[in-house]
Write a protein that holds these residues in place. Structure first.
Motif, PDB file in Angstrom:
ATOM      1  N   GLY A 157      35.374  46.683  27.133  1.00 54.65           N
ATOM      2  CA  GLY A 157      35.002  47.885  27.587  1.00 54.65           C
ATOM      3  C   GLY A 157      35.574  48.810  27.925  1.00 54.65           C
ATOM      4  N   GLY A 158      36.610  49.171  27.243  1.00 53.59           N
ATOM      5  CA  GLY A 158      37.030  50.125  28.084  1.00 53.59           C
ATOM      6  C   GLY A 158      36.814  51.150  29.692  1.00 53.59           C
ATOM      7  N   ILE A 159      36.506  52.002  29.864  1.00 53.33           N
ATOM      8  CA  ILE A 159      36.194  52.266  30.773  1.00 53.33           C
ATOM      9  C   ILE A 159      34.731  51.671  31.741  1.00 53.33           C
ATOM     10  CG2 ILE A 159      38.107  54.414  30.612  1.00 53.33           C
ATOM     11  CD1 ILE A 159      35.347  56.249  30.421  1.00 53.33           C
ATOM     12  N   THR A 160      34.136  51.775  30.775  1.00 50.96           N
ATOM     13  CA  THR A 160      32.971  51.460  30.909  1.00 50.96           C
ATOM     14  C   THR A 160      33.023  49.409  30.981  1.00 50.96           C
ATOM     15  OG1 THR A 160      32.393  51.755  28.826  1.00 50.96           O
ATOM     16  CG2 THR A 160      31.672  53.410  30.036  1.00 50.96           C
ATOM     17  N   THR A 161      33.196  49.955  31.809  1.00 49.63           N
ATOM     18  CA  THR A 161      33.069  47.455  31.885  1.00 49.63           C
ATOM     19  C   THR A 161      32.514  46.985  32.948  1.00 49.63           C
ATOM     20  OG1 THR A 161      35.570  47.473  31.752  1.00 49.63           O
ATOM     21  CG2 THR A 161      34.955  45.756  32.494  1.00 49.63           C
ATOM     22  N   PRO A 162      31.238  46.292  32.675  1.00 45.82           N
ATOM     23  CA  PRO A 162      30.541  46.055  33.489  1.00 45.82           C
ATOM     24  C   PRO A 162      31.076  44.966  34.529  1.00 45.82           C
ATOM     25  CG  PRO A 162      30.306  44.654  31.545  1.00 45.82           C
ATOM     26  CD  PRO A 162      31.506  45.634  31.181  1.00 45.82           C
ATOM     27  N   TYR A 163      30.383  44.871  36.197  1.00 49.08           N
ATOM     28  CA  TYR A 163      30.945  43.761  36.969  1.00 49.08           C
ATOM     29  C   TYR A 163      30.109  43.000  36.963  1.00 49.08           C
ATOM     30  CZ  TYR A 163      32.679  48.574  39.586  1.00 49.08           C
ATOM     31  OH  TYR A 163      32.888  49.550  40.125  1.00 49.08           O
ATOM     32  N   ASP A 164      31.075  41.612  37.622  1.00 47.55           N
ATOM     33  CA  ASP A 164      30.830  40.903  37.863  1.00 47.55           C
ATOM     34  C   ASP A 164      30.346  40.780  39.580  1.00 47.55           C
ATOM     35  OD1 ASP A 164      30.791  39.804  35.020  1.00 47.55           O
ATOM     36  OD2 ASP A 164      32.890  39.546  35.686  1.00 47.55           O
ATOM     37  N   ASN A 165      28.568  39.458  39.126  1.00 54.34           N
ATOM     38  CA  ASN A 165      28.408  39.587  41.288  1.00 54.34           C
ATOM     39  C   ASN A 165      29.965  38.681  41.711  1.00 54.34           C
ATOM     40  OD1 ASN A 165      27.972  36.793  41.336  1.00 54.34           O
ATOM     41  ND2 ASN A 165      26.295  37.392  39.992  1.00 54.34           N
ATOM     42  N   VAL A 166      30.070  39.035  43.035  1.00 56.21           N
ATOM     43  CA  VAL A 166      31.254  38.079  43.644  1.00 56.21           C
ATOM     44  C   VAL A 166      31.469  36.530  43.490  1.00 56.21           C
ATOM     45  CG1 VAL A 166      32.210  37.829  45.776  1.00 56.21           C
ATOM     46  CG2 VAL A 166      31.519  39.785  45.178  1.00 56.21           C
ATOM     47  N   GLN A 167      29.690  35.463  43.213  1.00 58.25           N
ATOM     48  CA  GLN A 167      30.048  34.722  42.798  1.00 58.25           C
ATOM     49  C   GLN A 167      31.242  34.167  41.591  1.00 58.25           C
ATOM     50  OE1 GLN A 167      25.915  32.408  43.165  1.00 58.25           O
ATOM     51  NE2 GLN A 167      27.595  30.502  43.515  1.00 58.25           N
ATOM     52  N   ASP A 168      30.641  35.111  40.524  1.00 53.77           N
ATOM     53  CA  ASP A 168      31.152  34.149  39.801  1.00 53.77           C
ATOM     54  C   ASP A 168      32.356  34.772  39.260  1.00 53.77           C
ATOM     55  OD1 ASP A 168      28.772  33.325  38.844  1.00 53.77           O
ATOM     56  OD2 ASP A 168      27.885  35.725  37.806  1.00 53.77           O
ATOM     57  N   VAL A 169      33.010  36.146  40.002  1.00 57.17           N
ATOM     58  CA  VAL A 169      34.114  36.323  39.779  1.00 57.17           C
ATOM     59  C   VAL A 169      35.205  35.100  40.807  1.00 57.17           C
ATOM     60  CG1 VAL A 169      35.880  37.963  40.936  1.00 57.17           C
ATOM     61  CG2 VAL A 169      33.815  38.729  40.560  1.00 57.17           C
ATOM     62  N   TYR A 170      34.511  34.552  41.581  1.00 57.55           N
ATOM     63  CA  TYR A 170      35.164  33.538  42.689  1.00 57.55           C
ATOM     64  C   TYR A 170      35.241  31.979  41.441  1.00 57.55           C
ATOM     65  CZ  TYR A 170      36.485  34.517  46.684  1.00 57.55           C
ATOM     66  OH  TYR A 170      37.063  35.087  48.116  1.00 57.55           O
ATOM     67  N   HIS A 171      34.304  32.233  40.925  1.00 60.26           N
ATOM     68  CA  HIS A 171      34.245  31.031  39.801  1.00 60.26           C
ATOM     69  C   HIS A 171      35.050  31.226  38.761  1.00 60.26           C
ATOM     70  CE1 HIS A 171      30.152  28.209  41.412  1.00 60.26           C
ATOM     71  NE2 HIS A 171      30.848  28.807  42.401  1.00 60.26           N
ATOM     72  N   ASN A 172      34.894  31.853  38.090  1.00 63.60           N
ATOM     73  CA  ASN A 172      35.738  32.807  37.295  1.00 63.60           C
ATOM     74  C   ASN A 172      37.598  32.569  37.286  1.00 63.60           C
ATOM     75  OD1 ASN A 172      33.950  33.109  34.450  1.00 63.60           O
ATOM     76  ND2 ASN A 172      33.804  35.048  35.649  1.00 63.60           N
ATOM     77  N   MET A 173      37.911  33.387  38.050  1.00 64.12           N
ATOM     78  CA  MET A 173      39.334  32.969  38.649  1.00 64.12           C
ATOM     79  C   MET A 173      39.373  31.630  39.042  1.00 64.12           C
ATOM     80  SD  MET A 173      39.461  35.521  41.709  1.00 64.12           S
ATOM     81  CE  MET A 173      39.853  37.216  41.145  1.00 64.12           C
ATOM     82  N   ILE A 174      38.953  30.572  39.728  1.00 69.10           N
ATOM     83  CA  ILE A 174      39.177  29.976  39.393  1.00 69.10           C
ATOM     84  C   ILE A 174      38.792  28.570  38.858  1.00 69.10           C
ATOM     85  CG2 ILE A 174      38.284  26.491  40.592  1.00 69.10           C
ATOM     86  CD1 ILE A 174      36.759  28.614  43.226  1.00 69.10           C
ATOM     87  N   ALA A 175      37.994  29.281  37.589  1.00 67.13           N
ATOM     88  CA  ALA A 175      38.624  28.071  36.110  1.00 67.13           C
ATOM     89  C   ALA A 175      39.282  29.059  35.375  1.00 67.13           C
ATOM     90  CB  ALA A 175      36.862  28.847  35.527  1.00 67.13           C
ATOM     91  N   ASP A 176      40.133  30.438  35.356  1.00 66.17           N
ATOM     92  CA  ASP A 176      41.474  30.416  35.073  1.00 66.17           C
ATOM     93  C   ASP A 176      42.372  29.378  35.377  1.00 66.17           C
ATOM     94  OD1 ASP A 176      40.057  31.842  32.833  1.00 66.17           O
ATOM     95  OD2 ASP A 176      40.087  34.167  34.493  1.00 66.17           O
TER      96      ASP A 176
END
Length: 528
Positions: free
Chosen positions: A163-182
C-alpha cells in the motif's frame, strides 16, 4: 537447481544493481560489502545481489549504530527495562521522566520499521516470496518487527509492500499470529533446504551471527516462537500452548554455543557511557545484584570507588539530570562493555526461563518440579555465558540492597523483596513467578525490550518508580508511576498521523484505549 526464484529480465538485473548501490549508504555497509571492486551487472553473482542486503537486516535486531542505539535501546528499552539510565538532561525532556520530545517516539518506527522493510521488500520481490533466502529474511523480519509491535501495539505487517505509505495496520493478536505463521513457513523451507543441501550456504559471508549455519537459524526461529508464545499465553492460552510445544519439540536455543550475538567494533553502549558520558547503569539493577552478591556484577557494570557499595546505578526519572555528576565513574557504575563487545540477540538462559514459567503455569508438562529445574538451569547457563563461578548463588536468601542517591540522600527499596533460592519460595505461585522473571531479567541483560515486556506482562521484576513523573505535561498522557506499572506503550508516530492518518485512526480503535502511554497492549491487559 536454485532454490530461490529470479525474474529473468533486464529490470531485475537493474533492480539488483540498484539494491547494491542503495545499500552502500546504509549503516556499516562499508565494512560488510565484500565485493572487491565496484560491481556491475556482469560480475555480481545472484547470491551477492541478495546477500548484500542481509547485514543491515541482521543489524536491525540490535543496532550498533550509535544514534539508533541511544534513541531506541538506551532511552526506551533499557531504561524501561531497568538496565540503564541516560545521564543527559536533554533540555528537560526524557523518556525516564515520561515527557520525551514529541518527535522522539517516531524514531523506533521510522528507523526500525521503515529501515528494515525497505530491504525486506527487495528480497521479497526478487525471490517472489520463495526459497531459503526469503525464509531467512522472514526470520529476521519477525525478530525485528516483534520489537516494534511490542512498543506501539498495532503496526503495519501483513500488507507491508502493498500500500505504499498508506499501509493498513494489523491488530496485535493478528501480528503475533502472522509472525508465528511466517516462522513456521521459514522453518519448513529451511528444513527442506538443509535436507538437500549439506554444504555451507552461499550466503555465509553475509551472516555475521551464524556464518551461514541454517541449523542454528532454525533454533533461533524456534526460540522466537517460544518467546512469543509465552508472551501471549495469558490472553491466547490454547493457541500459545500449542506453539510452545512445537517450539520445544523442534529445538530452541538451549546451549550457549548457539547464542545469537552481533559482533561490533564500535559498541554503542560503550560509546554512550564512556565516550559521551550519556549512560549509566540503572539503580534497580545494581540494587538487586548487590543484594544478591551476584557473580555477574563485574561483567555487567563498572565498579565505583565512592561510598560503601561496590556498584551503584542511577535512579531513573531524575528531572534536570546533572550530567557532570551522574556520569562520574567514581560515583556511578557504567555498563561494563568494551568497544568490541558483541550485541546480544538471544541466549540459552532465556529459553530455560521461558520453559520454567510455562511449566509453573501449567502451559507445558512438568509442574513445579520442572519449573525449578528450568529455573536453576537458566541461572547456570547465564553464569556460564558470562564466565563466572556459580558458587552458592542458587541457595542464596539475601535480599536486594536499598538504594540511596549520594547527591540527595533519597532512599528507595524493593517492596516485599524476593531472594534467589527456589526452595525458600514457599507455596506462593506469585513468589515463584517473581523469582523466575527476576532471574530471567538478570540473565537477559542488556535486552531491555524483553525486560520491559515482562514487566508490563507480569509486574516483575519490581522497579524503582521514576523519581520525577512529568507525564501530566506530556503528549504521553498521565503515566501511573509504581514499581509494577509505568509506561505501557509509545504513542503512534506523528509521521504516521501525517502520512497514514486513516490507518492510524483504525489502529487506535484496535488499541481499545487512547493513543497514550498508559493504554495496555493486548497481551499486557492482565497486569492491573
Amino acid at each position: 537447481m536454485k532454490l530461490y526464484h529470479l525474474k529473468n529480465s533486464l529490470s531485475v538485473i537493474t533492480l539488483l544493481v540498484t539494491v547494491l548501490l542503495l545499500s552502500s549508504c546504509t549503516d556499516n555497509f562499508e565494512e560488510l560489502n565484500l565485493h572487491p571492486t565496484d560491481p556491475t551487472a556482469e560480475d555480481i553473482t545472484e547470491s551477492e545481489s541478495l546477500g548484500s542486503l542481509f547485514p543491515t537486516m541482521i543489524a536491525a535486531m540490535h543496532p550498533a549504530q550509535e544514534n539508533q542505539s541511544q534513541m531506541i535501546h538506551q532511552m526506551i528499552g533499557n531504561q524501561y527495562g531497568g538496565y540503564m539510565v541516560p545521564t543527559n538532561s536533554w533540555q528537560g525532556t526524557n523518556f525516564g521522566t515520561f515527557n520525551p520530545a514529541k518527535d522522539w517516539v517516531d524514531w523506533p518506527f521510522n528507523k526500525i520499521m521503515v529501515g528494515f522493510n525497505s530491504n525486506f521488500i527487495k528480497v521479497k520481490e526478487v525471490t517472489q516470496s520463495n526459497g531459503y533466502i526469503y525464509s531467512w529474511a522472514n526470520i529476521l523480519r519477525v525478530a525485528t518487527m516483534l520489537r516494534v509491535t511490542d512498543m506501539y501495539g498495532p503496526i503495519p505487517y501483513s500488507k507491508i509492500g502493498e500500500g505504499g505509505i498508506t499501509t493498513p495496520y494489523d491488530n496485535v493478536q493478528d501480528v503475533y499470529h502472522n509472525m508465528i505463521a511466517d516462522l513456521d513457513n521459514s522453518i519448513r523451507s529451511l528444513t527442506n533446504y538443509l535436507a538437500g543441501t549439506p554444504q555451507a550456504s552461499p550466503l555465509a559471508e553475509y551472516d555475521v551471527i551464524y556464518n551461514g549455519d541454517f541449523h542454528k537459524w532454525l533454533k533461533f526461529a524456534n526460540s522466537l516462537k517460544l518467546r512469543m508464545a509465552v508472551r501471549i499465553a495469558l490472553v491466547d492460552t490454547e493457541y500459545a500452548k500449542q506453539v510452545m510445544q512445537e517450539a520445544i519439540n523442534a529445538g530452541a536455543i538451549d546451549a550457549n554455543a548457539d547464542n545469537a550475538y552481533i559482533p561490533t567494533q564500535d559498541n554503542p553502549y560503550y560509546k554512550a557511557s564512556h565516550s559521551w558520558g550519556d549512560l549509566a547503569v540503572n539503580a534497580v539493577l545494581s540494587s538487586y545484584m548487590n543484594g544478591f552478591e551476584d557473580p555477574r556484577r563485574s561483567a555487567y557494570m563498572t565498579e565505583v570507588t565512592y561510598g560503601n557499595t561496590p556498584f551503584r546505578g542511577v535512579r531513573m526519572g531524575t528531572e534536570n539530570m546533572n550530567k557532570g555528576y551522574y556520569s562520574n565513574a567514581m560515583i556511578f557504575s557504567k555498563p561494563a562493555f568494551t568497544s568490541n563487545s558483541p550485541l546480544l540477540v538471544f541466549c540459552a538462559a532465556e529459553t530455560a526461563f521461558l520453559k520454567s514459567e510455562a511449566a509453573l503455569r501449567g502451559w507445558i508438562p512438568g509442574g513445579e518440579e520442572k519449573a525449578k529445574q528450568h529455573y536453576e538451569e537458566g541461572i547456570r547457563l547465564s553464569m556460564e555465558q558470562h564466565h563466572v563461578e556459580l558458587g552458592t548463588y542458587l541457595s542464596s536468601t539475601s535480599l536486594p540492597e536499598n538504594y540511596r542517591d549520594p547527591i540527595n540522600s533519597k532512599e528507595v527499596a524493593v517492596d516485599k523483596a524476593i531472594n534467589v533460592s527456589w526452595d525458600d519460595a514457599g507455596t506462593s505461585e506469585n513468589t515463584k513467578l517473581e523469582k523466575i522473571i527476576t532471574q530471567k531479567w538478570l540473565a537477559n541483560y542488556p535486552l531491555g525490550f524483553e525486560a520491559w515486556c515482562d514487566h508490563r506482562r507480569t509486574g516483575y521484576p519490581q522497579m524503582f518508580p521514576a523519581l520525577d513523573n512529568l507525564s501530566s505535561s506530556s503528549f504521553m498522557g498521565s503515566v501511573v508511576n509504581t514499581p509494577s506499572r509505568m509506561v505501557r506503550r509509545l504513542p503512534f508516530p506523528q509521521s504516521q498521523y501525517q502520512g497514514n492518518s486513516d490507518a492510524v485512526q483504525e489502529a487506535i480503535k484496535m488499541l481499545g484505549g487512547d493513543d497514550v502511554a498508559s493504554t495496555d497492549l493486548w497481551w499486557a491487559t492482565k497486569n492491573k
